[in-house]
Design a protein around this motif. Structure first.
Motif, mmCIF file in Angstrom:
data_model
loop_
_atom_site.group_PDB
_atom_site.id
_atom_site.type_symbol
_atom_site.label_atom_id
_atom_site.label_comp_id
_atom_site.label_asym_id
_atom_site.label_seq_id
_atom_site.Cartn_x
_atom_site.Cartn_y
_atom_site.Cartn_z
ATOM 1 N N LYS A 30 0.886 -1.136 -0.164
ATOM 2 C CA LYS A 30 0.185 0.047 0.119
ATOM 3 C C LYS A 30 1.007 0.976 -0.007
ATOM 4 O O LYS A 30 1.723 1.342 0.899
ATOM 5 N N LEU A 31 0.898 1.998 -1.327
ATOM 6 C CA LEU A 31 1.761 3.033 -1.241
ATOM 7 C C LEU A 31 1.210 4.600 -1.050
ATOM 8 O O LEU A 31 1.976 5.551 -1.344
ATOM 9 N N ASP A 32 -0.084 4.558 -0.607
ATOM 10 C CA ASP A 32 -0.602 5.974 -0.841
ATOM 11 C C ASP A 32 0.357 6.959 0.153
ATOM 12 O O ASP A 32 0.265 7.887 -0.273
ATOM 13 N N THR A 33 0.802 6.375 1.367
ATOM 14 C CA THR A 33 1.442 7.501 1.905
ATOM 15 C C THR A 33 3.122 7.408 1.739
ATOM 16 O O THR A 33 3.885 8.357 2.382
ATOM 17 N N PHE A 34 3.469 6.802 0.670
ATOM 18 C CA PHE A 34 4.912 6.683 0.334
ATOM 19 C C PHE A 34 5.129 7.365 -0.919
ATOM 20 O O PHE A 34 6.297 7.607 -1.502
ATOM 21 N N VAL A 35 3.863 7.872 -1.965
ATOM 22 C CA VAL A 35 4.218 8.289 -3.101
ATOM 23 C C VAL A 35 5.054 9.589 -3.148
ATOM 24 O O VAL A 35 5.767 9.710 -3.809
ATOM 25 N N ASP A 36 4.871 10.373 -2.171
ATOM 26 C CA ASP A 36 5.818 11.763 -2.085
ATOM 27 C C ASP A 36 6.906 11.212 -1.690
ATOM 28 O O ASP A 36 7.976 12.085 -1.963
ATOM 29 N N GLU A 37 7.406 10.077 -1.156
ATOM 30 C CA GLU A 37 8.793 10.010 -0.621
ATOM 31 C C GLU A 37 9.662 9.256 -1.579
ATOM 32 O O GLU A 37 10.689 9.038 -1.530
ATOM 33 N N HIS A 38 9.048 8.563 -2.520
ATOM 34 C CA HIS A 38 9.470 7.795 -3.555
ATOM 35 C C HIS A 38 10.580 8.527 -4.160
ATOM 36 O O HIS A 38 10.457 9.497 -4.948
ATOM 37 N N PRO A 39 12.144 8.020 -4.110
ATOM 38 C CA PRO A 39 12.994 8.738 -4.699
ATOM 39 C C PRO A 39 12.659 8.829 -6.276
ATOM 40 O O PRO A 39 13.416 9.964 -6.692
ATOM 41 N N GLY A 40 12.163 7.889 -6.894
ATOM 42 C CA GLY A 40 12.004 7.935 -8.401
ATOM 43 C C GLY A 40 10.801 9.052 -8.869
ATOM 44 O O GLY A 40 10.599 8.910 -10.218
ATOM 45 N N GLY A 41 10.195 9.478 -7.780
ATOM 46 C CA GLY A 41 9.064 10.366 -8.048
ATOM 47 C C GLY A 41 7.757 9.597 -7.991
ATOM 48 O O GLY A 41 7.661 8.421 -7.938
ATOM 49 N N ALA A 42 6.818 10.378 -7.867
ATOM 50 C CA ALA A 42 5.520 9.787 -7.705
ATOM 51 C C ALA A 42 4.600 9.302 -8.877
ATOM 52 O O ALA A 42 4.065 8.393 -9.041
ATOM 53 N N LYS A 43 5.124 9.579 -9.979
ATOM 54 C CA LYS A 43 4.423 9.383 -11.397
ATOM 55 C C LYS A 43 4.384 7.857 -11.596
ATOM 56 O O LYS A 43 3.416 7.362 -12.034
ATOM 57 N N ILE A 44 5.581 7.182 -11.434
ATOM 58 C CA ILE A 44 5.857 5.850 -11.675
ATOM 59 C C ILE A 44 4.783 4.919 -10.804
ATOM 60 O O ILE A 44 4.241 3.937 -11.282
ATOM 61 N N LEU A 45 4.892 5.301 -9.633
ATOM 62 C CA LEU A 45 3.791 4.657 -8.652
ATOM 63 C C LEU A 45 2.468 4.784 -9.078
ATOM 64 O O LEU A 45 1.636 3.809 -9.108
ATOM 65 N N LYS A 46 2.070 5.953 -9.497
ATOM 66 C CA LYS A 46 0.655 6.018 -9.899
ATOM 67 C C LYS A 46 0.383 5.566 -10.976
ATOM 68 O O LYS A 46 -0.531 5.070 -11.375
ATOM 69 N N ARG A 47 1.365 5.419 -11.893
ATOM 70 C CA ARG A 47 1.193 4.839 -13.338
ATOM 71 C C ARG A 47 0.912 2.931 -12.836
ATOM 72 O O ARG A 47 0.278 2.351 -13.611
ATOM 73 N N MET A 48 1.543 2.682 -12.054
ATOM 74 C CA MET A 48 1.550 1.310 -11.750
ATOM 75 C C MET A 48 0.571 0.669 -10.645
ATOM 76 O O MET A 48 0.253 -0.275 -10.406
ATOM 77 N N GLY A 49 -0.193 1.623 -10.025
ATOM 78 C CA GLY A 49 -1.244 1.468 -9.256
ATOM 79 C C GLY A 49 -2.320 0.387 -9.588
ATOM 80 O O GLY A 49 -2.839 0.688 -10.562
ATOM 81 N N GLY A 50 -2.571 -0.355 -8.693
ATOM 82 C CA GLY A 50 -3.529 -1.572 -9.058
ATOM 83 C C GLY A 50 -3.062 -2.780 -9.846
ATOM 84 O O GLY A 50 -3.755 -3.467 -10.142
ATOM 85 N N LYS A 51 -1.562 -2.804 -10.204
ATOM 86 C CA LYS A 51 -1.240 -3.703 -11.010
ATOM 87 C C LYS A 51 0.122 -4.283 -10.314
ATOM 88 O O LYS A 51 0.552 -4.025 -9.301
#
Length: 84
Positions: A30-51
């Motif tokens: 569950k990455l909703d609280t980690f999105v802004d901390e991700h060193p590679g940026g939030a965009k990639i996590l949001k793109r992979m959400g649910g997959k």
């Protein structure tokens, strides 16, 4: 105690406001609280959400990353679905 999820349940959490779940090697994170901390940026996590993001994750990370973040972000695993 960790929960069991179907891939359909994981897919229902593809947006940050829905929890933003991803699967890595059959484990659900569950990455909703980690999105802004991700060193590679939030965009990639949001793109992979649910997959299942296993292939993309291992392309850029090693096992130490999972060991570091799993205790905080892992919420369960994917259960086998019955095949008709």
């Amino acid at each position: 105690m960790s929960e069991s999820f179907t891939l359909k349940q994981v897919a229902e959490h593809k947006e940050v406001d829905q929890g933003l779940y991803i699967v890595i090697d059959s484990d659900v994170y569950k990455l909703d609280t980690f999105v802004d901390e991700h060193p590679g940026g939030a965009k990639i996590l949001k793109r992979m959400g649910g997959k299942d993001a296993s292939k993309q994750f291992w392309k850029y990370h090693n096992e130490s990353v999972l060991k570091k973040y799993a205790p905080k972000l892992k919420i369960g695993s994917v259960k086998e679905e019955a095949k008709l």
